[in-house]
Design a protein around this motif. Structure first.
Motif, PDB file in Angstrom:
ATOM      1  N   THR A 126       0.791  -1.230   0.000  1.00 55.08           N
ATOM      2  CA  THR A 126       0.000   0.000   0.000  1.00 55.08           C
ATOM      3  C   THR A 126       0.826   1.284   0.000  1.00 55.08           C
ATOM      4  OG1 THR A 126      -0.157   0.066   2.435  1.00 55.08           O
ATOM      5  CG2 THR A 126      -1.885  -1.132   1.219  1.00 55.08           C
ATOM      6  N   THR A 127       2.124   1.203   0.295  1.00 55.68           N
ATOM      7  CA  THR A 127       2.910   2.432   0.341  1.00 55.68           C
ATOM      8  C   THR A 127       3.046   3.037  -1.051  1.00 55.68           C
ATOM      9  OG1 THR A 127       4.904   3.427   1.294  1.00 55.68           O
ATOM     10  CG2 THR A 127       5.205   1.438  -0.012  1.00 55.68           C
ATOM     11  N   THR A 128       3.288   4.319  -1.088  1.00 55.05           N
ATOM     12  CA  THR A 128       3.477   5.024  -2.355  1.00 55.05           C
ATOM     13  C   THR A 128       4.934   5.442  -2.494  1.00 55.05           C
ATOM     14  OG1 THR A 128       3.004   7.161  -1.335  1.00 55.05           O
ATOM     15  CG2 THR A 128       1.135   5.934  -2.248  1.00 55.05           C
ATOM     16  N   PHE A 129       5.317   5.842  -3.678  1.00 48.10           N
ATOM     17  CA  PHE A 129       6.689   6.298  -3.902  1.00 48.10           C
ATOM     18  C   PHE A 129       7.015   7.493  -3.025  1.00 48.10           C
ATOM     19  CE2 PHE A 129       9.433   8.955  -6.953  1.00 48.10           C
ATOM     20  CZ  PHE A 129      10.605   8.615  -6.282  1.00 48.10           C
ATOM     21  N   SER A 130       6.102   8.437  -2.911  1.00 46.91           N
ATOM     22  CA  SER A 130       6.385   9.625  -2.107  1.00 46.91           C
ATOM     23  C   SER A 130       6.583   9.279  -0.641  1.00 46.91           C
ATOM     24  CB  SER A 130       5.267  10.661  -2.263  1.00 46.91           C
ATOM     25  OG  SER A 130       4.010  10.139  -1.880  1.00 46.91           O
ATOM     26  N   ARG A 131       5.788   8.363  -0.116  1.00 48.10           N
ATOM     27  CA  ARG A 131       5.961   7.956   1.276  1.00 48.10           C
ATOM     28  C   ARG A 131       7.267   7.209   1.471  1.00 48.10           C
ATOM     29  NH1 ARG A 131       0.787   4.700   2.714  1.00 48.10           N
ATOM     30  NH2 ARG A 131       2.042   4.195   4.556  1.00 48.10           N
ATOM     31  N   LEU A 132       7.635   6.380   0.517  1.00 48.26           N
ATOM     32  CA  LEU A 132       8.908   5.662   0.598  1.00 48.26           C
ATOM     33  C   LEU A 132      10.079   6.637   0.564  1.00 48.26           C
ATOM     34  CD1 LEU A 132      10.625   3.067   0.578  1.00 48.26           C
ATOM     35  CD2 LEU A 132      10.436   3.082  -1.928  1.00 48.26           C
ATOM     36  N   LEU A 133      10.035   7.598  -0.353  1.00 42.45           N
ATOM     37  CA  LEU A 133      11.113   8.574  -0.472  1.00 42.45           C
ATOM     38  C   LEU A 133      11.262   9.380   0.815  1.00 42.45           C
ATOM     39  CD1 LEU A 133      13.275   9.975  -2.193  1.00 42.45           C
ATOM     40  CD2 LEU A 133      11.467  11.461  -3.107  1.00 42.45           C
ATOM     41  N   ALA A 134      10.138   9.817   1.364  1.00 41.30           N
ATOM     42  CA  ALA A 134      10.181  10.580   2.614  1.00 41.30           C
ATOM     43  C   ALA A 134      10.684   9.714   3.767  1.00 41.30           C
ATOM     44  CB  ALA A 134       8.797  11.138   2.931  1.00 41.30           C
ATOM     45  N   THR A 144       6.156  16.915   1.642  1.00 42.82           N
ATOM     46  CA  THR A 144       5.768  17.850   0.577  1.00 42.82           C
ATOM     47  C   THR A 144       6.713  17.743  -0.609  1.00 42.82           C
ATOM     48  OG1 THR A 144       4.806  19.398   2.166  1.00 42.82           O
ATOM     49  CG2 THR A 144       5.392  20.276   0.007  1.00 42.82           C
ATOM     50  N   VAL A 145       8.011  17.774  -0.332  1.00 40.94           N
ATOM     51  CA  VAL A 145       9.003  17.654  -1.414  1.00 40.94           C
ATOM     52  C   VAL A 145       8.910  16.281  -2.067  1.00 40.94           C
ATOM     53  CG1 VAL A 145      11.478  17.539  -1.923  1.00 40.94           C
ATOM     54  CG2 VAL A 145      10.583  19.358  -0.458  1.00 40.94           C
ATOM     55  N   ALA A 146       8.732  15.240  -1.253  1.00 37.79           N
ATOM     56  CA  ALA A 146       8.645  13.889  -1.810  1.00 37.79           C
ATOM     57  C   ALA A 146       7.488  13.767  -2.796  1.00 37.79           C
ATOM     58  CB  ALA A 146       8.491  12.872  -0.685  1.00 37.79           C
ATOM     59  N   ARG A 147       6.359  14.407  -2.476  1.00 38.49           N
ATOM     60  CA  ARG A 147       5.219  14.358  -3.404  1.00 38.49           C
ATOM     61  C   ARG A 147       5.527  15.095  -4.708  1.00 38.49           C
ATOM     62  NH1 ARG A 147       2.130  14.448   1.511  1.00 38.49           N
ATOM     63  NH2 ARG A 147       2.160  16.722   1.584  1.00 38.49           N
ATOM     64  N   LEU A 148       6.283  16.188  -4.634  1.00 41.45           N
ATOM     65  CA  LEU A 148       6.663  16.915  -5.847  1.00 41.45           C
ATOM     66  C   LEU A 148       7.557  16.050  -6.743  1.00 41.45           C
ATOM     67  CD1 LEU A 148       7.480  20.430  -4.321  1.00 41.45           C
ATOM     68  CD2 LEU A 148       5.432  19.771  -5.599  1.00 41.45           C
ATOM     69  N   PRO A 168      25.750  14.737 -12.601  1.00 44.30           N
ATOM     70  CA  PRO A 168      25.110  15.322 -11.417  1.00 44.30           C
ATOM     71  C   PRO A 168      24.626  16.757 -11.605  1.00 44.30           C
ATOM     72  CG  PRO A 168      27.022  14.060 -10.765  1.00 44.30           C
ATOM     73  CD  PRO A 168      27.022  14.079 -12.258  1.00 44.30           C
ATOM     74  N   GLU A 169      25.452  17.593 -12.224  1.00 43.71           N
ATOM     75  CA  GLU A 169      25.061  18.995 -12.412  1.00 43.71           C
ATOM     76  C   GLU A 169      23.785  19.113 -13.229  1.00 43.71           C
ATOM     77  OE1 GLU A 169      26.866  23.164 -14.240  1.00 43.71           O
ATOM     78  OE2 GLU A 169      28.192  21.446 -13.912  1.00 43.71           O
ATOM     79  N   ALA A 170      23.680  18.278 -14.274  1.00 47.99           N
ATOM     80  CA  ALA A 170      22.497  18.318 -15.128  1.00 47.99           C
ATOM     81  C   ALA A 170      21.264  17.805 -14.383  1.00 47.99           C
ATOM     82  CB  ALA A 170      22.732  17.493 -16.389  1.00 47.99           C
ATOM     83  N   PHE A 171      21.458  16.790 -13.533  1.00 45.84           N
ATOM     84  CA  PHE A 171      20.315  16.254 -12.806  1.00 45.84           C
ATOM     85  C   PHE A 171      19.829  17.232 -11.740  1.00 45.84           C
ATOM     86  CE2 PHE A 171      18.360  13.098  -9.767  1.00 45.84           C
ATOM     87  CZ  PHE A 171      17.261  12.837 -10.578  1.00 45.84           C
ATOM     88  N   VAL A 172      20.756  17.925 -11.089  1.00 42.57           N
ATOM     89  CA  VAL A 172      20.378  18.955 -10.123  1.00 42.57           C
ATOM     90  C   VAL A 172      19.563  20.044 -10.812  1.00 42.57           C
ATOM     91  CG1 VAL A 172      21.254  20.807  -8.636  1.00 42.57           C
ATOM     92  CG2 VAL A 172      22.258  18.516  -8.506  1.00 42.57           C
ATOM     93  N   THR A 173      19.985  20.430 -12.014  1.00 44.89           N
ATOM     94  CA  THR A 173      19.244  21.425 -12.787  1.00 44.89           C
ATOM     95  C   THR A 173      17.851  20.916 -13.137  1.00 44.89           C
ATOM     96  OG1 THR A 173      21.290  22.311 -13.733  1.00 44.89           O
ATOM     97  CG2 THR A 173      19.244  22.795 -14.907  1.00 44.89           C
ATOM     98  N   GLU A 174      17.771  19.643 -13.511  1.00 41.19           N
ATOM     99  CA  GLU A 174      16.480  19.042 -13.858  1.00 41.19           C
ATOM    100  C   GLU A 174      15.541  19.033 -12.657  1.00 41.19           C
ATOM    101  OE1 GLU A 174      15.095  14.515 -14.859  1.00 41.19           O
ATOM    102  OE2 GLU A 174      16.735  15.325 -16.090  1.00 41.19           O
ATOM    103  N   LEU A 175      16.073  18.646 -11.493  1.00 43.34           N
ATOM    104  CA  LEU A 175      15.249  18.628 -10.279  1.00 43.34           C
ATOM    105  C   LEU A 175      14.835  20.038  -9.866  1.00 43.34           C
ATOM    106  CD1 LEU A 175      17.274  16.003  -8.218  1.00 43.34           C
ATOM    107  CD2 LEU A 175      14.902  15.736  -8.937  1.00 43.34           C
ATOM    108  N   SER A 176      15.752  20.986 -10.014  1.00 35.33           N
ATOM    109  CA  SER A 176      15.467  22.369  -9.618  1.00 35.33           C
ATOM    110  C   SER A 176      14.384  23.004 -10.468  1.00 35.33           C
ATOM    111  CB  SER A 176      16.746  23.211  -9.690  1.00 35.33           C
ATOM    112  OG  SER A 176      17.731  22.723  -8.821  1.00 35.33           O
ATOM    113  N   GLY A 180       8.921  24.371  -6.534  1.00 28.43           N
ATOM    114  CA  GLY A 180       8.956  24.044  -5.117  1.00 28.43           C
ATOM    115  C   GLY A 180      10.231  23.369  -4.678  1.00 28.43           C
ATOM    116  N   ILE A 181      11.131  23.053  -5.610  1.00 28.14           N
ATOM    117  CA  ILE A 181      12.409  22.412  -5.284  1.00 28.14           C
ATOM    118  C   ILE A 181      13.553  23.333  -5.687  1.00 28.14           C
ATOM    119  CG2 ILE A 181      13.943  20.464  -5.764  1.00 28.14           C
ATOM    120  CD1 ILE A 181      11.542  18.721  -6.071  1.00 28.14           C
ATOM    121  N   GLY A 182      14.359  23.729  -4.709  1.00 25.67           N
ATOM    122  CA  GLY A 182      15.496  24.597  -4.961  1.00 25.67           C
ATOM    123  C   GLY A 182      16.781  23.815  -5.128  1.00 25.67           C
TER     124      GLY A 182
END
Length: 219
Positions: A126-134, A144-148, A168-176, A180-182
């Motif tokens: 029953t767990t979700t990805f956001s709950r697992l990540l958090a 909140t961030v995990a749901r985003l 890594p630099e490109a992935f940080v840019t992608e996440l940013s 809501g994600i800095g």
């Protein structure tokens, strides 16, 4: 003195010659690892995330707690008992527990053992990805961030694949680029998915069927 409505403001320190001066610790009291302090921050942290017994206990308690995987019946004392018995070393080991293992432990009868096994099975399905990540305790990543993140990548496997596809630099840019994600949070997530110890843990979880897909929320 009071600053604003609630928050207190420290005006200064009072020297008291009759009191011993506080000396900050230099090593972790649980594992003796040299403590780290991030630039610009006061807090001291133990860097031994994998080997520190206090961090392991805290990580397990947080992982199974309410709002994370919500495994009913697995509290602080039960976790300590499972660790002491050598049955649980990390969060993935929780999903390997069997009825005979639990029934043979102190404080467990067959009924309580069955209830805990059932609660673990429920969490797995029953767990979700956001709950697992958090629940994994990524710095600066709460629900909140995990749901985003989950809304963008849908699963841990997809998140890891996206990170592996770029530097890594490109992935940080992608996440940013996610509203809501800095940069600080994005960098923390990037370090998390690239950490070899955590990667092994995520592989272990996936092998036990714990790689949930985030449900689509109708807007």
């Amino acid at each position: 003195e009071k600053a604003g409505e609630i928050i207190p403001q420290v005006l200064g320190a009072t020297e008291r010659s009759d009191q011993p001066r506080f000396v900050a610790p230099t090593v972790c009291p649980a594992c003796d690892a040299p403590l780290d302090r991030e630039d610009g921050r006061v807090v001291l942290r133990c860097p031994n995330r994998v080997g520190c017994p206090a961090q392991r206990q805290a990580a397990l308690e947080y992982f199974v707690g309410r709002g994370q995987l919500n495994i009913d019946g697995m509290g602080e004392k039960i976790i300590a008992q499972l660790v002491d018995a050598g049955l649980v070393h990390d969060v993935a080991d929780i999903f390997d527990l069997t009825l005979p293992q639990l029934a043979g432990l102190e404080r467990f009868g067959e009924t309580s053992a069955r209830n805990l096994i059932a609660a673990i099975a429920t969490a797995r399905t029953t767990t979700t990805f956001s709950r697992l990540l958090a629940a994994l305790g990524v710095p600066n990543v709460g629900h909140t961030v995990a749901r985003l993140v989950a809304a963008r990548y849908r699963s841990m496997s997809a998140l890891r694949a996206a990170a592996a596809a770029v530097e890594p630099e490109a992935f940080v840019t992608e996440l940013s680029a996610i509203d809501g994600i800095g940069d600080v949070i994005a960098a923390a997530i990037d370090r998390f998915v690239r950490d070899p110890h955590l990667a092994a843990l995520l592989d272990k979880l996936a092998a036990r069927g714990v790689d949930p897909v985030e449900p689509v929320v109708e807007v």
